[in-house]
Design a protein around this motif. Structure first.
Motif, PDB file in Angstrom:
ATOM      1  N   ASP A   1      29.088  38.030  39.583  1.00 14.46           N
ATOM      2  CA  ASP A   1      30.191  38.925  39.953  1.00 14.46           C
ATOM      3  C   ASP A   1      30.818  38.497  41.284  1.00 14.46           C
ATOM      4  OD1 ASP A   1      30.060  40.508  37.721  1.00 14.46           O
ATOM      5  OD2 ASP A   1      28.737  41.997  38.629  1.00 14.46           O
ATOM      6  N   GLU A   2      29.988  38.063  42.216  1.00  9.56           N
ATOM      7  CA  GLU A   2      30.515  37.605  43.498  1.00  9.56           C
ATOM      8  C   GLU A   2      31.310  36.311  43.328  1.00  9.56           C
ATOM      9  OE1 GLU A   2      30.282  39.750  45.703  1.00  9.56           O
ATOM     10  OE2 GLU A   2      28.784  40.954  44.659  1.00  9.56           O
ATOM     11  N   LEU A   3      30.809  35.417  42.488  1.00 10.33           N
ATOM     12  CA  LEU A   3      31.541  34.178  42.208  1.00 10.33           C
ATOM     13  C   LEU A   3      32.864  34.495  41.519  1.00 10.33           C
ATOM     14  CD1 LEU A   3      31.775  31.107  42.123  1.00 10.33           C
ATOM     15  CD2 LEU A   3      30.442  31.136  39.996  1.00 10.33           C
ATOM     16  N   ARG A   4      32.855  35.480  40.638  1.00 12.05           N
ATOM     17  CA  ARG A   4      34.088  35.877  39.952  1.00 12.05           C
ATOM     18  C   ARG A   4      35.147  36.338  40.956  1.00 12.05           C
ATOM     19  NH1 ARG A   4      31.859  39.089  36.876  1.00 12.05           N
ATOM     20  NH2 ARG A   4      31.634  37.639  35.115  1.00 12.05           N
ATOM     21  N   THR A   5      34.713  37.062  41.990  1.00 11.21           N
ATOM     22  CA  THR A   5      35.662  37.514  43.012  1.00 11.21           C
ATOM     23  C   THR A   5      36.267  36.324  43.753  1.00 11.21           C
ATOM     24  OG1 THR A   5      34.465  39.590  43.313  1.00 11.21           O
ATOM     25  CG2 THR A   5      35.923  38.911  45.099  1.00 11.21           C
ATOM     26  N   VAL A   6      35.457  35.310  44.044  1.00  9.40           N
ATOM     27  CA  VAL A   6      35.964  34.118  44.723  1.00  9.40           C
ATOM     28  C   VAL A   6      36.969  33.385  43.831  1.00  9.40           C
ATOM     29  CG1 VAL A   6      35.334  31.854  45.655  1.00  9.40           C
ATOM     30  CG2 VAL A   6      33.893  33.844  46.138  1.00  9.40           C
ATOM     31  N   LEU A   7      36.647  33.227  42.543  1.00  5.17           N
ATOM     32  CA  LEU A   7      37.550  32.529  41.622  1.00  5.17           C
ATOM     33  C   LEU A   7      38.833  33.323  41.418  1.00  5.17           C
ATOM     34  CD1 LEU A   7      35.039  31.222  38.907  1.00  5.17           C
ATOM     35  CD2 LEU A   7      35.790  30.135  41.032  1.00  5.17           C
TER      36      LEU A   7
ATOM     37  N   ALA B   1      40.013  42.058  49.138  1.00  6.34           N
ATOM     38  CA  ALA B   1      38.858  42.251  48.264  1.00  6.34           C
ATOM     39  C   ALA B   1      37.785  41.206  48.535  1.00  6.34           C
ATOM     40  CB  ALA B   1      39.299  42.195  46.801  1.00  6.34           C
ATOM     41  N   LEU B   2      38.203  39.959  48.739  1.00  4.73           N
ATOM     42  CA  LEU B   2      37.241  38.889  48.998  1.00  4.73           C
ATOM     43  C   LEU B   2      36.470  39.157  50.274  1.00  4.73           C
ATOM     44  CD1 LEU B   2      36.221  36.058  48.118  1.00  4.73           C
ATOM     45  CD2 LEU B   2      37.974  35.097  49.617  1.00  4.73           C
ATOM     46  N   ILE B   3      37.173  39.528  51.340  1.00  5.09           N
ATOM     47  CA  ILE B   3      36.534  39.742  52.636  1.00  5.09           C
ATOM     48  C   ILE B   3      35.676  41.000  52.632  1.00  5.09           C
ATOM     49  CG2 ILE B   3      37.040  40.351  55.037  1.00  5.09           C
ATOM     50  CD1 ILE B   3      39.407  38.358  54.828  1.00  5.09           C
TER      51      ILE B   3
ATOM     52  N   GLU C   1      24.045  29.180  59.457  1.00  7.36           N
ATOM     53  CA  GLU C   1      22.997  29.905  58.737  1.00  7.36           C
ATOM     54  C   GLU C   1      23.633  31.128  58.071  1.00  7.36           C
ATOM     55  OE1 GLU C   1      19.687  30.711  61.244  1.00  7.36           O
ATOM     56  OE2 GLU C   1      19.380  28.613  61.801  1.00  7.36           O
ATOM     57  N   LEU C   2      24.239  30.891  56.912  1.00  3.85           N
ATOM     58  CA  LEU C   2      24.958  31.931  56.184  1.00  3.85           C
ATOM     59  C   LEU C   2      24.325  32.149  54.829  1.00  3.85           C
ATOM     60  CD1 LEU C   2      28.567  30.568  56.829  1.00  3.85           C
ATOM     61  CD2 LEU C   2      27.550  32.540  57.972  1.00  3.85           C
ATOM     62  N   THR C   3      24.542  33.331  54.263  1.00  2.00           N
ATOM     63  CA  THR C   3      24.160  33.547  52.876  1.00  2.00           C
ATOM     64  C   THR C   3      25.082  32.719  51.982  1.00  2.00           C
ATOM     65  OG1 THR C   3      25.661  35.427  52.610  1.00  2.00           O
ATOM     66  CG2 THR C   3      23.432  35.902  53.397  1.00  2.00           C
ATOM     67  N   ALA C   4      24.654  32.496  50.751  1.00  2.00           N
ATOM     68  CA  ALA C   4      25.463  31.711  49.817  1.00  2.00           C
ATOM     69  C   ALA C   4      26.830  32.364  49.614  1.00  2.00           C
ATOM     70  CB  ALA C   4      24.734  31.574  48.479  1.00  2.00           C
ATOM     71  N   ARG C   5      26.861  33.693  49.529  1.00  2.00           N
ATOM     72  CA  ARG C   5      28.129  34.386  49.325  1.00  2.00           C
ATOM     73  C   ARG C   5      29.060  34.182  50.516  1.00  2.00           C
ATOM     74  NH1 ARG C   5      28.673  40.881  49.060  1.00  2.00           N
ATOM     75  NH2 ARG C   5      26.856  40.651  47.704  1.00  2.00           N
ATOM     76  N   ALA C   6      28.541  34.387  51.747  1.00  2.00           N
ATOM     77  CA  ALA C   6      29.376  34.234  52.932  1.00  2.00           C
ATOM     78  C   ALA C   6      29.867  32.799  53.077  1.00  2.00           C
ATOM     79  CB  ALA C   6      28.601  34.661  54.177  1.00  2.00           C
ATOM     80  N   MET C   7      29.003  31.828  52.778  1.00  2.00           N
ATOM     81  CA  MET C   7      29.386  30.423  52.877  1.00  2.00           C
ATOM     82  C   MET C   7      30.536  30.103  51.927  1.00  2.00           C
ATOM     83  SD  MET C   7      28.614  27.397  54.247  1.00  2.00           S
ATOM     84  CE  MET C   7      26.884  27.474  54.769  1.00  2.00           C
ATOM     85  N   LEU C   8      30.430  30.549  50.676  1.00  2.00           N
ATOM     86  CA  LEU C   8      31.462  30.245  49.694  1.00  2.00           C
ATOM     87  C   LEU C   8      32.753  30.997  50.001  1.00  2.00           C
ATOM     88  CD1 LEU C   8      31.963  28.558  47.199  1.00  2.00           C
ATOM     89  CD2 LEU C   8      31.237  30.486  45.792  1.00  2.00           C
ATOM     90  N   VAL C   9      32.645  32.203  50.528  1.00  2.00           N
ATOM     91  CA  VAL C   9      33.835  32.964  50.895  1.00  2.00           C
ATOM     92  C   VAL C   9      34.601  32.247  52.005  1.00  2.00           C
ATOM     93  CG1 VAL C   9      34.609  35.057  52.081  1.00  2.00           C
ATOM     94  CG2 VAL C   9      33.086  35.228  50.117  1.00  2.00           C
ATOM     95  N   LEU C  10      33.903  31.788  53.038  1.00  2.00           N
ATOM     96  CA  LEU C  10      34.574  31.073  54.120  1.00  2.00           C
ATOM     97  C   LEU C  10      35.198  29.774  53.615  1.00  2.00           C
ATOM     98  CD1 LEU C  10      32.085  31.574  57.100  1.00  2.00           C
ATOM     99  CD2 LEU C  10      34.269  32.725  56.706  1.00  2.00           C
TER     100      LEU C  10
ATOM    101  N   PHE D   1      31.959  40.493  53.872  1.00  2.00           N
ATOM    102  CA  PHE D   1      31.684  40.899  55.244  1.00  2.00           C
ATOM    103  C   PHE D   1      31.636  42.413  55.414  1.00  2.00           C
ATOM    104  CE2 PHE D   1      33.632  36.652  55.408  1.00  2.00           C
ATOM    105  CZ  PHE D   1      32.539  35.978  55.896  1.00  2.00           C
ATOM    106  N   GLY D   2      31.853  43.150  54.322  1.00  2.00           N
ATOM    107  CA  GLY D   2      31.595  44.577  54.321  1.00  2.00           C
ATOM    108  C   GLY D   2      30.124  44.883  54.104  1.00  2.00           C
ATOM    109  N   ASP D   3      29.305  43.860  54.014  1.00  2.00           N
ATOM    110  CA  ASP D   3      27.858  43.975  53.863  1.00  2.00           C
ATOM    111  C   ASP D   3      27.233  43.280  55.075  1.00  2.00           C
ATOM    112  OD1 ASP D   3      25.143  43.495  53.204  1.00  2.00           O
ATOM    113  OD2 ASP D   3      25.588  43.566  51.061  1.00  2.00           O
TER     114      ASP D   3
END
Length: 345
Positions: free
Chosen positions: A233-239, A25-27, A190-199, A31-33
């Protein structure tokens, strides 16, 4: 020579079954976007190749099943791009396991061959098939310590390798080893905030020594997400991911950390992530109970029709997924022999 048959069986048995892994779900959400995938791909691909790609053409390709025993996993992504108007596929394997996979190059070769086969079957008029650049993103406990060259899999030695060279496929895969990547280098991407936090979460989330200071070190992408439309919502998925993969962190502790560093809004995100995890546990518990009952009933029916079952047959039923159990249950009624129940299953 390395045990290729064993490696293949191990790899074929790696297909997903049961509830999706928390990595999925996180990936997928990130990265599905293509907006968020582009930065990661640019960071991993050779600079000369990045310069040749028309990034406005980056798209996600649908994943077709490979065969009944092997399929692209939910977390693996297949992208397409144009390089000087030539279609090219970027196949990215997000390696969620915590140990190095010695059969990775073999897995990639089989996946790539199946992707080309599907391409030719569905787009036979588009010839030749596009080249594939295989990429592995790994975030295990230790650094990747296997070769990225396919021909090294055979362990032939230099002399025999030279003799056999014309007969062995030769390719390598790109490796993004988060375990070996310093945080400062990751932050410079050079990543989006979402991609950076996911990695960052993939790298640090499962680690037993994940410290509350992690949130201070990565506060910039956290704050950026909180400020974006849909970002909470994206932060919630990471947590939610971190709560699943790290037994050292509980919902209350995570909520306190979010409140301390990011305020009430972030605390609320952590609380709802914990609630989601609890609800998921209840659902998976009910699903597991249903699965066990279907296995028990199928074993009973098989025994009534065909007599005492061998340990191998029992193990095969117990390892079956929900769809296979349904198919086998239907065949119990019509099959005249035990082997007939399992034909093509």
């Amino acid at each position: 020579m390395a045990p290729i048959d064993t490696a293949y069986r191990d790899m074929a048995n790696n297909k997903p079954s049961g509830p999706p892994h928390p990595h999925d779900a996180l990936i997928k959400r990130s990265f599905g976007d293509v907006e968020h995938a582009a930065g990661e791909l640019k960071a991993v691909l050779p600079a000369a190749l990045v310069a040749e790609i028309d990034w406005t053409t980056l798209a996600i390709e649908p994943q077709a099943p490979i065969d009944s025993h092997l399929q692209l996993r939910q977390m693996d992504m297949l992208y397409s791009v144009s390089i000087k108007e030539h279609p090219t596929l970027l196949y990215t394997v997000f390696e969620a396991q915590r140990t190095v996979d010695k059969s990775m190059s073999l897995r990639l070769l089989i996946y790539m061959a199946r992707i080309w086969d599907n391409w030719m079957r569905t787009r036979g008029t588009e010839w030749p098939p596009p080249p594939i650049v295989p990429i592995v993103l790994y975030h295990g406990e230790g650094q990747w310590n296997r070769s990225t060259q396919f021909d090294d899999l055979f362990e032939l030695g230099p002399e025999l390798c030279k003799v056999m060279e014309p007969f062995i496929p030769k390719f390598s895969f790109l490796l993004d080893d988060l375990s070996a990547l310093p945080d400062e280098e990751l932050k410079r991407r050079e990543l989006t905030a979402r991609a950076m936090l996911v990695l960052a979460a993939l790298k640090h989330g499962p680690r037993a020594d994940m410290h509350p200071d992690f949130w201070v070190a990565w506060q910039e992408p956290v704050r950026a997400l909180l400020a974006q439309n849909g970002g909470p919502d994206e932060l919630r998925t990471v947590l939610w991911y971190i709560l699943q993969v790290n037994a050292q962190i509980d919902q209350e502790q995570l909520g306190d950390i979010m409140l301390k560093h990011f305020g009430p809004k972030a605390e609320e995100v952590a609380v709802t992530a914990g609630q989601r995890l609890i609800q998921q546990g209840r659902q998976e518990g009910r699903q597991e109970g249903r699965q066990e009952e279907r296995v028990r009933m199928l074993l009973k029916l098989l025994t009534l029709r065909f007599g005492e079952l061998s340990p191998e047959t029992t193990a095969r039923v117990q390892a079956a997924d929900e769809q296979t159990l349904e198919r086998l249950s239907e065949r119990v009624i019509t099959a005249s022999t035990l082997s007939g129940v399992f034909d093509d299953s």
